[in-house]
Motif scaffolding. Sequence first.
Motif, PDB file in Angstrom:
ATOM      1  N   MET A   1      -9.106   5.765  -1.969  1.00 50.03           N
ATOM      2  CA  MET A   1      -9.821   7.043  -1.946  1.00 50.03           C
ATOM      3  C   MET A   1      -9.314   7.917  -0.800  1.00 50.03           C
ATOM      4  N   GLU A   2      -9.003   7.290   0.332  1.00 48.31           N
ATOM      5  CA  GLU A   2      -8.453   8.037   1.465  1.00 48.31           C
ATOM      6  C   GLU A   2      -7.084   8.605   1.119  1.00 48.31           C
ATOM      7  N   ALA A   3      -6.304   7.834   0.371  1.00 49.70           N
ATOM      8  CA  ALA A   3      -4.977   8.308  -0.034  1.00 49.70           C
ATOM      9  C   ALA A   3      -5.092   9.498  -0.983  1.00 49.70           C
ATOM     10  N   TRP A   4      -6.031   9.443  -1.931  1.00 52.06           N
ATOM     11  CA  TRP A   4      -6.230  10.583  -2.824  1.00 52.06           C
ATOM     12  C   TRP A   4      -6.647  11.817  -2.031  1.00 52.06           C
ATOM     13  N   ALA A   5      -7.466  11.619  -1.010  1.00 52.78           N
ATOM     14  CA  ALA A   5      -7.906  12.749  -0.182  1.00 52.78           C
ATOM     15  C   ALA A   5      -6.724  13.373   0.550  1.00 52.78           C
ATOM     16  N   VAL A   6      -5.804  12.528   1.027  1.00 52.00           N
ATOM     17  CA  VAL A   6      -4.606  13.043   1.703  1.00 52.00           C
ATOM     18  C   VAL A   6      -3.725  13.798   0.717  1.00 52.00           C
ATOM     19  N   ILE A   7      -3.574  13.257  -0.480  1.00 51.58           N
ATOM     20  CA  ILE A   7      -2.768  13.929  -1.509  1.00 51.58           C
ATOM     21  C   ILE A   7      -3.395  15.266  -1.871  1.00 51.58           C
ATOM     22  N   ARG A   8      -4.713  15.311  -1.958  1.00 48.26           N
ATOM     23  CA  ARG A   8      -5.416  16.554  -2.252  1.00 48.26           C
ATOM     24  C   ARG A   8      -5.155  17.582  -1.147  1.00 48.26           C
ATOM     25  N   SER A   9      -5.276  17.153   0.080  1.00 43.62           N
ATOM     26  CA  SER A   9      -5.054  18.054   1.210  1.00 43.62           C
ATOM     27  C   SER A   9      -3.626  18.583   1.217  1.00 43.62           C
ATOM     28  N   HIS A  10      -2.683  17.705   0.942  1.00 42.11           N
ATOM     29  CA  HIS A  10      -1.278  18.113   0.893  1.00 42.11           C
ATOM     30  C   HIS A  10      -1.060  19.116  -0.228  1.00 42.11           C
ATOM     31  N   GLY A  11      -1.705  18.876  -1.369  1.00 50.14           N
ATOM     32  CA  GLY A  11      -1.567  19.783  -2.497  1.00 50.14           C
ATOM     33  C   GLY A  11      -2.162  21.147  -2.225  1.00 50.14           C
ATOM     34  N   LEU A  12      -3.281  21.169  -1.505  1.00 49.59           N
ATOM     35  CA  LEU A  12      -3.906  22.437  -1.160  1.00 49.59           C
ATOM     36  C   LEU A  12      -2.959  23.290  -0.331  1.00 49.59           C
TER      37      LEU A  12
ATOM     38  N   VAL B   1       3.336  10.396  -7.294  1.00 46.28           N
ATOM     39  CA  VAL B   1       4.177  10.659  -8.467  1.00 46.28           C
ATOM     40  C   VAL B   1       3.312  10.928  -9.688  1.00 46.28           C
ATOM     41  N   LYS B   2       2.224  10.186  -9.802  1.00 46.67           N
ATOM     42  CA  LYS B   2       1.333  10.334 -10.955  1.00 46.67           C
ATOM     43  C   LYS B   2       0.788  11.754 -11.060  1.00 46.67           C
ATOM     44  N   VAL B   3       0.270  12.293  -9.958  1.00 41.62           N
ATOM     45  CA  VAL B   3      -0.313  13.632 -10.032  1.00 41.62           C
ATOM     46  C   VAL B   3       0.764  14.711 -10.130  1.00 41.62           C
ATOM     47  N   CYS B   4       1.904  14.479  -9.494  1.00 41.08           N
ATOM     48  CA  CYS B   4       2.994  15.455  -9.588  1.00 41.08           C
ATOM     49  C   CYS B   4       3.529  15.545 -11.019  1.00 41.08           C
ATOM     50  N   SER B   5       3.401  14.456 -11.748  1.00 42.28           N
ATOM     51  CA  SER B   5       3.854  14.433 -13.140  1.00 42.28           C
ATOM     52  C   SER B   5       2.830  15.056 -14.079  1.00 42.28           C
ATOM     53  N   ASN B   6       1.651  15.360 -13.552  1.00 44.04           N
ATOM     54  CA  ASN B   6       0.570  15.955 -14.347  1.00 44.04           C
ATOM     55  C   ASN B   6       0.001  17.153 -13.594  1.00 44.04           C
ATOM     56  N   PRO B   7       0.718  18.280 -13.614  1.00 45.41           N
ATOM     57  CA  PRO B   7       0.324  19.441 -12.804  1.00 45.41           C
ATOM     58  C   PRO B   7      -1.089  19.958 -13.076  1.00 45.41           C
ATOM     59  N   LEU B   8      -1.578  19.842 -14.312  1.00 46.66           N
ATOM     60  CA  LEU B   8      -2.928  20.301 -14.626  1.00 46.66           C
ATOM     61  C   LEU B   8      -3.962  19.522 -13.815  1.00 46.66           C
ATOM     62  N   PHE B   9      -3.800  18.194 -13.776  1.00 44.17           N
ATOM     63  CA  PHE B   9      -4.742  17.372 -13.031  1.00 44.17           C
ATOM     64  C   PHE B   9      -4.515  17.486 -11.521  1.00 44.17           C
TER      65      PHE B   9
ATOM     66  N   LYS C   1       0.822  -1.203   0.000  1.00 43.06           N
ATOM     67  CA  LYS C   1       0.000   0.000   0.000  1.00 43.06           C
ATOM     68  C   LYS C   1       0.863   1.261   0.000  1.00 43.06           C
ATOM     69  N   ALA C   2       1.964   1.228   0.717  1.00 39.99           N
ATOM     70  CA  ALA C   2       2.858   2.391   0.771  1.00 39.99           C
ATOM     71  C   ALA C   2       3.439   2.681  -0.612  1.00 39.99           C
ATOM     72  N   LYS C   3       3.797   1.638  -1.347  1.00 40.51           N
ATOM     73  CA  LYS C   3       4.348   1.820  -2.692  1.00 40.51           C
ATOM     74  C   LYS C   3       3.295   2.378  -3.650  1.00 40.51           C
ATOM     75  N   ILE C   4       2.066   1.887  -3.552  1.00 40.41           N
ATOM     76  CA  ILE C   4       0.988   2.374  -4.411  1.00 40.41           C
ATOM     77  C   ILE C   4       0.697   3.842  -4.106  1.00 40.41           C
ATOM     78  N   LYS C   5       0.652   4.192  -2.834  1.00 42.43           N
ATOM     79  CA  LYS C   5       0.403   5.584  -2.449  1.00 42.43           C
ATOM     80  C   LYS C   5       1.491   6.504  -2.993  1.00 42.43           C
ATOM     81  N   SER C   6       2.733   6.062  -2.922  1.00 40.76           N
ATOM     82  CA  SER C   6       3.836   6.859  -3.462  1.00 40.76           C
ATOM     83  C   SER C   6       3.695   7.019  -4.976  1.00 40.76           C
ATOM     84  N   ALA C   7       3.277   5.938  -5.640  1.00 39.78           N
ATOM     85  CA  ALA C   7       3.086   5.995  -7.091  1.00 39.78           C
ATOM     86  C   ALA C   7       1.938   6.930  -7.459  1.00 39.78           C
ATOM     87  N   MET C   8       0.896   6.951  -6.652  1.00 37.91           N
ATOM     88  CA  MET C   8      -0.215   7.874  -6.882  1.00 37.91           C
ATOM     89  C   MET C   8       0.262   9.321  -6.810  1.00 37.91           C
TER      90      MET C   8
END
Length: 305
Positions: free
Chosen positions: A290-301, A251-259, A242-249
Amino acid sequence: MLYAGIGSRNISKRAEEAIEALSRFLSYEGFVVRSGGARGSDSAFESGSRGEADIYRPEGATEESIDYAGRFADNFSHFKEYTKRLFGRNAQIILGADLKSRVDFVICYTETPDAGGTSHGIRIAKANGIKVYNLFNFEDFVSLESDLGLNFIDLYPKFDGVNHINVYSKGSTELGRFLSNFERTEINLPEGRFQSLEGYWYYLNCPDSEGREVLRGLYGYDAKRIGRELRATDWNNDASFKAKIKSAMYVKVCSNPLFYKKLCECKLPLKHYYLTENDKIDVPECDWIMEAWAVIRSHGLKRLR
């Protein structure tokens, strides 16, 4: 059954279309809507009613309805006459012209249920023991479906992007499709380069260290199909996985700044479910994603501020 359809005036085109679709669906099921004829939510409820809506307007407010409405508004005596009539109209929508023929339930759409004209109608409904469903809240939408004993299978895509984002390769929103593991988007990870999170997911779960290399270039259902052929497991509750998948998630959004920006600006809850011809299928195994995406969103904000 009779219900009140009320809500905010300033709503998105997508929300307007979703409300109209719900109103039309309920009309075919024999429900009749009462509304107030205002632009936005009211108009959407009326448009979907197939001409059967019961519309109340300010000019039809009675002294009795105005006096009653005043009980649910601060400083009502200072309101202008037309505003008082608007509030009297609210009382009639919920309780009928005579204030004795109440609706069975209320459906509203508002981001601010504690402010504005819609909140006034909500207060009247709750004071009279009438249940209120706010379509802005995904949980209320699901509860409405359950309480009425109906199947909203054709309505979920309409409300995808209105009260939630379905993270799904066939979702209604661009953001939801992008966040799906199936989406083709190159990510560079410690294990190398991959064309999708789905390919990486099955790569990590695959026992065939040589055969799994093909998964690097796969995306969509092909990544799942080939992964299964290679005897990779679908699910893995191991913390390190799970930790590896979260890290990959991330990386995915950081590689796509628009999204990444779209994700951070989106206030809607992130969900994951499939739609078949007749059913909505929830996938609780994906809740941690979904919880991981929410954390990534919060961090991005925090980064954007």
